[in-house]
Design a protein around this motif. Sequence first.
Motif, short mmCIF file in Angstrom:
data_model
loop_
_atom_site.label_atom_id
_atom_site.label_comp_id
_atom_site.label_asym_id
_atom_site.label_seq_id
_atom_site.Cartn_x
_atom_site.Cartn_y
_atom_site.Cartn_z
N ALA A 159 0.85 -1.20 0.00
CA ALA A 159 0.00 0.00 0.00
C ALA A 159 0.88 1.25 0.00
N VAL A 160 0.55 2.20 -0.89
CA VAL A 160 1.34 3.43 -1.01
C VAL A 160 0.41 4.64 -1.05
N SER A 161 0.96 5.80 -0.77
CA SER A 161 0.24 7.06 -0.92
C SER A 161 0.38 7.50 -2.37
N CYS A 162 -0.70 8.05 -2.94
CA CYS A 162 -0.64 8.44 -4.34
C CYS A 162 -1.51 9.66 -4.61
N ARG A 163 -1.22 10.29 -5.77
CA ARG A 163 -2.06 11.35 -6.30
C ARG A 163 -2.94 10.73 -7.37
N TYR A 164 -4.25 10.98 -7.28
CA TYR A 164 -5.19 10.29 -8.16
C TYR A 164 -6.15 11.31 -8.75
N ARG A 165 -6.20 11.40 -10.08
CA ARG A 165 -7.13 12.32 -10.75
C ARG A 165 -8.49 11.64 -10.89
N TYR A 166 -9.51 12.38 -10.48
CA TYR A 166 -10.85 11.80 -10.46
C TYR A 166 -11.82 12.78 -11.12
N PRO A 167 -12.48 12.39 -12.23
CA PRO A 167 -13.47 13.28 -12.85
C PRO A 167 -14.84 13.13 -12.19
N VAL A 168 -15.52 14.24 -11.98
CA VAL A 168 -16.87 14.23 -11.41
C VAL A 168 -17.76 15.00 -12.39
#
Length: 196
Positions: free
Chosen positions: A182-191
């Motif tokens: 498990a790692v920390s990440c930046r995640y792009r999420y469209p809404v």
Amino acid sequence: MNEKIIRLIVIIITALLHLAVIFFLVFETKKNVQEPSEHARVMKVTDLAELPPPPPPAEPEIPQVEEIAETMIETDIAPVQSVVAAGTLSVYSFENYLPMHMVSVRPQFDENAITSDLVYPPIALRSGIEGRVILELFVDRAGIVQRVTILREEPEGRGFGEAAVRAFSGRRGTPAYANGEAVSCRYRYPVTFRIR
């Protein structure tokens, strides 16, 4: 005739002197031009010293509270209050968040819970405006959204970005994995906001 020859010699000598002066004035025999030195214009690679690598960033220190004040101080000045959104502080807040191309399994969130928590902005709903927001979620290794950044909001100023941020602040999901860990990440999420 003697006098004529002397005059002719004097005229010839005078003419030769004039020609010599004109020659030295027009055609300078010595030029005092300084040659540019080689070091002034050319820099050699050997002249540069290699800089040492920068030191690694120091880990931030968390202050430890050891003593509690025994006396109270009264004042008439109101304290400055700051608001911290839920989910912004965590044990993992100082970690590096990996970009998505370094993650093998992306973080997962409950789509039904997100849809139920999304509140359509009232101003946009009354105006009949639909919108789209692209968020960047900073998800820690426990799967908790620590920070939310609005990358794009269309149309701007209608409340879509704020509504999307409220729906994701402090949300818990499944963390991202890299190499089975498990790692920390930046995640792009469209809404997407649609009127139904």
